[in-house]
Design an enzyme around this catalytic site. Structure first.
Site, PDB file in Angstrom:
ATOM      1  N   TYR A 159       0.812  -1.219   0.000  1.00 54.62           N
ATOM      2  CA  TYR A 159       0.000   0.000   0.000  1.00 54.62           C
ATOM      3  C   TYR A 159       0.850   1.276   0.000  1.00 54.62           C
ATOM      4  CZ  TYR A 159      -3.769  -3.212   1.348  1.00 54.62           C
ATOM      5  OH  TYR A 159      -4.676  -4.243   1.401  1.00 54.62           O
ATOM      6  N   LYS A 193       4.385 -14.414   3.638  1.00 55.20           N
ATOM      7  CA  LYS A 193       4.430 -15.328   2.492  1.00 55.20           C
ATOM      8  C   LYS A 193       5.905 -15.477   2.129  1.00 55.20           C
ATOM      9  CE  LYS A 193       2.172 -17.732  -0.580  1.00 55.20           C
ATOM     10  NZ  LYS A 193       1.489 -18.966  -0.193  1.00 55.20           N
ATOM     11  N   ASP A 216      -1.822 -17.682   3.679  1.00 51.80           N
ATOM     12  CA  ASP A 216      -2.946 -18.483   3.175  1.00 51.80           C
ATOM     13  C   ASP A 216      -3.342 -19.539   4.213  1.00 51.80           C
ATOM     14  OD1 ASP A 216      -0.412 -19.439   2.650  1.00 51.80           O
ATOM     15  OD2 ASP A 216      -0.891 -20.316   0.712  1.00 51.80           O
ATOM     16  N   ASP A 231      -4.026  -6.223   6.621  1.00 52.08           N
ATOM     17  CA  ASP A 231      -5.320  -5.631   6.285  1.00 52.08           C
ATOM     18  C   ASP A 231      -6.358  -6.737   6.068  1.00 52.08           C
ATOM     19  OD1 ASP A 231      -7.196  -3.765   5.567  1.00 52.08           O
ATOM     20  OD2 ASP A 231      -6.520  -3.622   3.489  1.00 52.08           O
ATOM     21  N   ASP A 259      -9.635  -8.269   8.751  1.00 53.38           N
ATOM     22  CA  ASP A 259     -11.069  -8.314   8.446  1.00 53.38           C
ATOM     23  C   ASP A 259     -11.633  -9.696   8.770  1.00 53.38           C
ATOM     24  OD1 ASP A 259     -11.159  -5.674   7.678  1.00 53.38           O
ATOM     25  OD2 ASP A 259     -12.416  -6.081   5.928  1.00 53.38           O
TER      26      ASP A 259
END
Ligand code: ATP
Length: 380
Positions: A148, A204, A236, A260, A264
Site C-alpha cells: 500500500y 508469504k 494463506d 489488512d 477483516d
C-alpha cells in the site's frame, strides 16, 4: 499525572458521522463523571461530503490542528456518494478523504495498525463451536510500507498496457513493528488455549523477498523476548488456522496488505464490523477509528452499531494513559469498555447486525439507544 488532552474528532462521511457523534456523547459523559479527566475537543468536518461542498478534503485549520496540536485523533470513516451516484473522488482518482486516512498514516508515521479481535459475551460469532473464551487476539499490521506504499503506476502504450504496485519492505519498518508486537504481548495474558505469550508472524516468505526480510527481522527481534514464543504461518494457511483454532493466537503481526486482509477475518470472528475497533499508532501520534468505513448502504437508517467507535475511543484513552503515565485515562478506558461489555452481555439492546443466532428474536435497537444504554451502564 492527569493532564489536559487535546483531541481532534474527525467524523467524516456516512455512518462515520453517526458513530462519532455517539462516541462524543460517551466522551461528554466521561468528562463530567471522571475526576481529574480534562479534555479539549476540537471537531472538524472532513471527507467526501466536505469535498463536494468545498473542493477540499478538510480545512487548513483541521489539518493543522490534527497534525501539530492534537494529542490523539478519533476518526469515523470516509467515502461519500456524489449527485451522479458515484463515489466522490479527487482529480487524481483517489477517494476524497484519502489525505485524512492514508495521508495521516504516512505523515504522522503511524506505523502500527492495531486491531484487537476479542469476542465479547453476548456477541454472535460465525464459528459455532467457539465462544468468548476462545477468541482474544490482537492483529498488529505494519501500516506504512508494503503493497500500500504509494509507489504505483500504469503504463499504457500502443502495444502494451500494464499496472504495477511496488512492495517495499525495510529492515527498519519490520523491526519496529516486530518490537511493537512483542512489547504488546508482554502486556497481555497469553493465548486463550494455553495462557502462553505467543507472537505469530504471518507472511508469504516461501515466495516473497520482502516477507523473507520481514520474517528474518521478526526472528532477530524475538530473540530479545525469551519468555514469548515465536510462531510462524504463511498467510494463506493462517486464514484456515484462525478459523479452526482461533484460541491458539495471542498477538499476530503481518506486513501491511496481509495484515489488512487477515484483520477483516478477525473482525468477522469477533462478531462483525459493528464491534471491531482499531488504532493507528506511531511514536508521538495516534489515530483511532472503527474498522468499518462510511457504509453508505445503512447511513441515515439508525442501524449503525456505535460500539466499534466507542471501543476505539476506549483504545484512545488507554494509549493516552500509557503514553503519559496517566492512571485517570487508563481508568476511563476501563470504564468505557466495562460498560460496553455489560450492554453486550445483557443482550436486550443491540443494533440489527448483532440480532443473529440466539439473539435473532431480539427487537433491534437504534444507534442512539445503544449509546444511551452504554451511558446508563457507566452511571450505574
Ligand atoms: P470501506 O471499508 O471501503 O470504506 P464501505 O464504507 O462500503 O467500505 P464498510 O463501512 O466497511 O463499507 O461496511 C461494509 C458493510 O458492513 C456495510 O455495508 C454495512 O452493511 C456493514 N457495517 C459496517 N459498519 C457497520 C456498523 N457500524 N454497524 C452495522 N453494520 C455495519
Amino acid at each position: 499525572m492527569a493532564r489536559k488532552y487535546k483531541i481532534a474528532l474527525l467524523p467524516g462521511d456516512g455512518i462515520g458521522r453517526e458513530v462519532i457523534s455517539e462516541a462524543r456523547r460517551v466522551l461528554d459523559e466521561v468528562i463530567t463523571w471522571i475526576d481529574g479527566l480534562e479534555m479539549e475537543i476540537h471537531e472538524f468536518d472532513c471527507g467526501g461530503e466536505y469535498f463536494l461542498r468545498t473542493n477540499r478534503e478538510w480545512s487548513e485549520e483541521a489539518e493543522d490542528f490534527t497534525k501539530t496540536e492534537a494529542d490523539a485523533v478519533l476518526f469515523g470513516g470516509i467515502g461519500a456518494i456524489g449527485p451522479d451516484g458515484k463515489t466522490v473522488r479527487r482529480p487524481d482518482g483517489n477517494l476524497a478523504g484519502y489525505s485524512v486516512v492514508i495521508g495521516l498514516r504516512h505523515e504522522l508515521d503511524l506505523y502500527a495498525n492495531v486491531r484487537p479481535v476479542k469476542l465479547f459475551e453476548g456477541v454472535p460469532t460465525p464459528l459455532v463451536s467457539k465462544g468468548p473464551k476462545d477468541i482474544d487476539m490482537v492483529v498488529v499490521r505494519e501500516n506504512t510500507e508494503g503493497l500500500y506504499y504509494p509507489a504505483r503506476g500504469r503504463v499504457k502504450e500502443s502495444d502494451r498496457d500494464f499496472a504495477y504496485d511496488l512492495r517495499i519492505i525495510t529492515t527498519r519498518g519490520s523491526e519496529r513493528i516486530a518490537r511493537y508486537a512483542f512489547d504488546l504481548a508482554m502486556t497481555r495474558n497469553g493465548a486463550p488455549v494455553d495462557g502462553r505469550r505467543r507472537v505469530t508472524c504471518v507472511d508469504k516468505s516461501n515466495l516473497l523477498a520482502g516477507c523473507q526480510l520481514f520474517r528474518e527481522t521478526f526472528t532477530r527481534v524475538g530473540e530479545e523476548y525469551k519468555e514469548t514464543s515465536k510462531d510462524y504461518a504463511y498467510v494463506d494457511a493462517w486464514t484456515l488456522l484462525a478459523i479452526r483454532k482461533p484460541e491458539y493466537y495471542d498477538v499476530v503481526v503481518a506486513p501491511n496488505e496481509f495484515g489488512d486482509i487477515i484483520s477483516d477475518l478477525g473482525a468477522a470472528l469477533q462478531g462483525g464490523l459493528g464491534v471491531a475497533p482499531s488504532g493507528n499508532i506511531g511514536v508521538k501520534h495516534a489515530v483511532f477509528e472503527p474498522v468499518h468505513g462510511s457504509a453508505p448502504d445503512i447511513a441515515g437508517t439508525g442501524k449503525a452499531n456505535p460500539i466499534a467507535a466507542i471501543l476505539s475511543m476506549a483504545m484512545m484513552f488507554e494509549w493516552l494513559g500509557k503514553n503519559h503515565d496517566d492512571a485517570v485515562s487508563i481508568r476511563t478506558a476501563e470504564k468505557i469498555r466495562n460498560s460496553v461489555e455489560l450492554v453486550l452481555h445483557e443482550g436486550r439492546i443491540r443494533t440489527p447486525d448483532l440480532c443473529l443466532g440466539e439473539w435473532s428474536g431480539v427487537v433491534p435497537s437504534t444507534t442512539q439507544q445503544v449509546t444511551d444504554e452504554v451511558i446508563r451502564k457507566m452511571k450505574g
